[in-house]
Write an enzyme that holds these catalytic residues in place. Structure first.
Site, PDB file in Angstrom:
ATOM      1  N   LYS A  13      -7.066   1.297  -1.632  1.00  0.00           N
ATOM      2  CA  LYS A  13      -8.473   1.200  -1.036  1.00  0.00           C
ATOM      3  C   LYS A  13      -8.696   2.597  -0.019  1.00  0.00           C
ATOM      4  CE  LYS A  13      -7.120  -2.502   1.530  1.00  0.00           C
ATOM      5  NZ  LYS A  13      -5.764  -2.747   0.616  1.00  0.00           N
ATOM      6  N   ARG A  88     -11.009  -9.555   5.976  1.00  0.00           N
ATOM      7  CA  ARG A  88      -9.586  -9.999   5.371  1.00  0.00           C
ATOM      8  C   ARG A  88      -9.329 -11.609   5.092  1.00  0.00           C
ATOM      9  NH1 ARG A  88      -4.882  -5.701   4.762  1.00  0.00           N
ATOM     10  NH2 ARG A  88      -6.277  -4.207   5.546  1.00  0.00           N
ATOM     11  N   ARG A 127       4.796   5.890  -0.659  1.00  0.00           N
ATOM     12  CA  ARG A 127       3.724   6.642   0.290  1.00  0.00           C
ATOM     13  C   ARG A 127       4.566   7.156   1.428  1.00  0.00           C
ATOM     14  NH1 ARG A 127      -1.030   2.938   2.119  1.00  0.00           N
ATOM     15  NH2 ARG A 127       0.592   1.663   2.935  1.00  0.00           N
ATOM     16  N   ARG A 160       5.319   4.687   6.668  1.00  0.00           N
ATOM     17  CA  ARG A 160       4.840   3.765   7.336  1.00  0.00           C
ATOM     18  C   ARG A 160       5.590   2.615   7.871  1.00  0.00           C
ATOM     19  NH1 ARG A 160      -1.329   2.097   5.634  1.00  0.00           N
ATOM     20  NH2 ARG A 160      -0.627   0.120   6.002  1.00  0.00           N
ATOM     21  N   ARG A 171       3.472  -8.851   3.231  1.00  0.00           N
ATOM     22  CA  ARG A 171       1.983  -8.494   3.235  1.00  0.00           C
ATOM     23  C   ARG A 171       1.462  -9.056   1.977  1.00  0.00           C
ATOM     24  NH1 ARG A 171       2.699  -2.070   3.680  1.00  0.00           N
ATOM     25  NH2 ARG A 171       0.355  -2.202   3.396  1.00  0.00           N
TER      26      ARG A 171
END
Ligand code: AP5
Length: 219
Positions: A13, A88, A127, A160, A171
């Site tokens: 996203k 969400r 990431r 992160r 998640r």
């Protein structure tokens, strides 16, 4: 243009939003980025959100809805906006539908990024972020010129807190339970468009661009 980017954690996203923001010149509003900025700045909102985010849960609806309502009331959203990570939950989607900004600017489209769980786990484990300028990298697909160092400001890249595998799995579970029902919600309104993001970042961007151009030319 008023867009929503829907999709599981790590479906791309934020990456796609950066390209769409540049193309359509509309503000990219990422609720995750707003929460993380508040955590860095140690605001009351950041302190409230941090424990939820680090455990892979959603921040409560009341807090999130008030934050987005205030952001969408700002002047730069009068020509459109791109919501990344909001809504969400069905409660958030209903609240968005009642926000004043949508009265004169109805939603143009909801883009649902489709990616397999295995791909997501691999991408999120790779990431990396620059803690200084916020630029994102990936050790598999968006490598910096020097491993572990930001190309722009030479800071050491970090991961992160919520990209640890255990939290990523939580998640994904939270997404399936609370966010996935939004696919049917927006499909019923004729607003939902699936976009496959198993291929390259560029392939996804070009497919979405084509889809939005078609949609705009029909309206
Ligand atoms: P948020 O920051 O929104 O996290 P998320 O939805 O889990 O999404 P991510 O930012 O992890 O991933 P993304 O889909 O943007 O993918 P990206 O482009 O980075 O939210 C964090 C937390 O805040 C939530 O868990 C929750 O606690 C809270 N929160 C936020 N909004 C909330 C709300 N509305 N209500 C309540 N709580 C809320 O891509 C991932 C990686 O893949 C990158 O490294 C990228 O380079 C790579 N990549 C992307 N596309 C490709 C491709 N095609 N090929 C190869 N690599 C790719």
């Amino acid at each position: 243009m008023q867009l929503i980017l829907l999709g599981p954690p790590g479906s791309g996203k934020g990456t796609l939003a950066a390209d769409l923001e540049e193309l359509y010149r509309i503000p990219h509003i990422s609720t995750g980025d707003i929460f993380r900025r508040n955590i860095r700045e140690k605001t009351a909102l950041g302190q409230e959100a941090e424990a939820y985010i680090n455990s892979g849960d959603l921040v409560p609806d009341t807090v999130t809805i008030a934050m987005v309502d205030a952001r969408l009331a700002q002047d730069d959203c009068r020509q459109g906006f791109l919501l990344d990570g909001f809504p969400r939950t069905l409660v958030q989607a209903d609240a968005l539908g009642r926000m004043p900004v949508l009265r004169n600017q109805p939603l143009t489209a909801v883009l649902n990024l489709v990616v397999r769980d295995e791909t997501i786990i691999k991408r999120l484990s790779g990431r990396r972020m620059c803690p200084k300028c916020g630029r994102g990298y990936n050790i598999h697909s968006q490598k910096p010129a020097v491993a572990g160092i930001c190309d722009d400001c030479q800071a050491a890249l970090t991961q992160r807190a919520d990209d640890q595998e255990e939290t990523v799995l939580k998640r994904l579970q939270t997404y399936k339970e609370q966010t996935e029902p939004l696919i049917a919600y927006y499909r019923e309104q004729g607003l939902l468009f699936d976009a496959d993001n198993e291929g390259t970042i560029e392939a996804c961007f070009q497919a979405v661009r084509q889809l939005l151009d078609d949609r705009l030319s029909r309206s």
